[in-house]
Motif scaffolding. Structure first.
Motif, PDB file in Angstrom:
ATOM      1  N   ASN A 285       0.697  -1.142  -0.108  1.00  0.00           N
ATOM      2  CA  ASN A 285       0.046  -0.262   0.173  1.00  0.00           C
ATOM      3  C   ASN A 285       0.873   1.196  -0.160  1.00  0.00           C
ATOM      4  OD1 ASN A 285      -2.261  -1.615  -0.109  1.00  0.00           O
ATOM      5  ND2 ASN A 285      -2.804  -1.129   2.081  1.00  0.00           N
TER       6      ASN A 285
ATOM      7  N   TYR B 166       4.587  -0.498   7.042  1.00  0.00           N
ATOM      8  CA  TYR B 166       3.231  -0.614   7.127  1.00  0.00           C
ATOM      9  C   TYR B 166       2.661  -1.512   8.155  1.00  0.00           C
ATOM     10  CZ  TYR B 166      -1.490  -1.982   5.087  1.00  0.00           C
ATOM     11  OH  TYR B 166      -2.801  -2.087   5.224  1.00  0.00           O
TER      12      TYR B 166
ATOM     13  N   GLN C 126      -3.513  -9.750   6.216  1.00  0.00           N
ATOM     14  CA  GLN C 126      -2.864  -9.005   5.243  1.00  0.00           C
ATOM     15  C   GLN C 126      -1.616  -9.576   4.520  1.00  0.00           C
ATOM     16  OE1 GLN C 126      -3.320  -4.793   5.268  1.00  0.00           O
ATOM     17  NE2 GLN C 126      -5.686  -4.696   5.121  1.00  0.00           N
TER      18      GLN C 126
ATOM     19  N   THR D 119      -0.940  -4.297  -3.285  1.00  0.00           N
ATOM     20  CA  THR D 119      -2.316  -3.769  -2.529  1.00  0.00           C
ATOM     21  C   THR D 119      -2.971  -4.462  -1.632  1.00  0.00           C
ATOM     22  OG1 THR D 119      -1.990  -2.668  -4.731  1.00  0.00           O
ATOM     23  CG2 THR D 119      -3.995  -2.045  -3.549  1.00  0.00           C
ATOM     24  N   CYS D 120      -3.185  -4.171  -0.759  1.00  0.00           N
ATOM     25  CA  CYS D 120      -4.114  -4.924   0.540  1.00  0.00           C
ATOM     26  C   CYS D 120      -5.317  -4.102   0.630  1.00  0.00           C
ATOM     27  CB  CYS D 120      -3.354  -5.232   1.545  1.00  0.00           C
ATOM     28  SG  CYS D 120      -1.871  -6.189   1.462  1.00  0.00           S
ATOM     29  N   ARG D 121      -6.427  -4.845   0.680  1.00  0.00           N
ATOM     30  CA  ARG D 121      -7.893  -4.630   1.158  1.00  0.00           C
ATOM     31  C   ARG D 121      -8.521  -5.214   2.328  1.00  0.00           C
ATOM     32  NH1 ARG D 121      -6.043  -0.329  -0.589  1.00  0.00           N
ATOM     33  NH2 ARG D 121      -6.339   0.754  -2.483  1.00  0.00           N
TER      34      ARG D 121
END
Length: 151
Positions: free
Chosen positions: A47, A54, A96, A87-89
Motif C-alpha cells: 500500500n 506498514y 493481510q 495492494t491490500c484491502r
C-alpha cells in the motif's frame, strides 16, 4: 446443439506486458494483489509503504514481518531477486500479511513451475479456508449464549 468446447484455464499467474507477474492472495477478509517485478533488490512495498513500516503500525516486530512475508523467496532460493508491490484491502494486519505471502508464492509459480513442489511442501500454496463464524440469533456472539442466573 451448441458447440461446447472445454477451455483450459491456466492455473499460473498472469505475466503482464511490462514483465511484472500478477497474482492474488487471500486470507480471512483480506485480499492482496501482488505484483512481482524481476531484477529487483528484494524491496517489499505494501500500500505504498515498505512492508516493515506498514505492518509496524500494529506493533509487529520488523524481523518477524520480513521473515513471514519473504518465506516463499527463502524456500525457493530467490531472495533479493524480485521487488514486490502489493495492494491490500480488508481484514487486519495478520490476514493481510498472510495474503501477501500467498500472493508471492503464487506469483513465483509463473517464474518457474518447478517451485510448486517446494512451496507446496512448506504449505505456502494452500489458501487458509478458516473464516469468522457468523453470529447466531439469541446469542451474544457465534457460540456465546445468554448468561444464566439461578437467583
Amino acid at each position: 446443439m451448441a458447440n461446447t468446447q472445454t477451455q483450459t484455464v491456466s492455473r499460473l499467474p498472469k505475466v503482464l506486458p511490462d514483465g511484472k507477474i500478477h497474482a492474488i492472495g487471500r486470507r480471512k477478509e483480506s485480499v492482496a494483489r501482488v505484483f512481482l517485478k524481476p531484477n529487483g533488490d528484494g524491496a517489499v512495498i505494501v500500500n505504498g509503504r515498505p512492508a516493515e513500516q506498514y505492518f509496524a503500525a500494529d506493533g509487529f516486530i520488523k524481523d518477524r514481518v520480513a521473515q513471514l512475508i519473504k518465506k516463499p523467496f527463502a524456500v525457493t532460493g530467490t531472495m533479493n531477486r524480485y521487488d514486490v508491490i502489493a495492494t491490500c484491502r480488508g481484514g487486519g494486519f495478520t490476514g493481510q500479511m498472510e495474503a501477501v505471502r500467498l500472493g508471492i508464492a503464487r506469483a513465483l509459480l509463473a517464474v518457474n513451475p518447478d517451485y510448486r513442489t517446494v512451496l507446496r511442501k512448506e504449505g505456502l500454496l494452500t489458501r487458509d479456508p478458516r473464516m469468522v463464524e457468523r453470529k447466531k440469533y439469541g446469542f451474544h456472539k457465534a457460540r456465546r449464549g445468554q448468561q444464566f442466573s439461578k437467583r
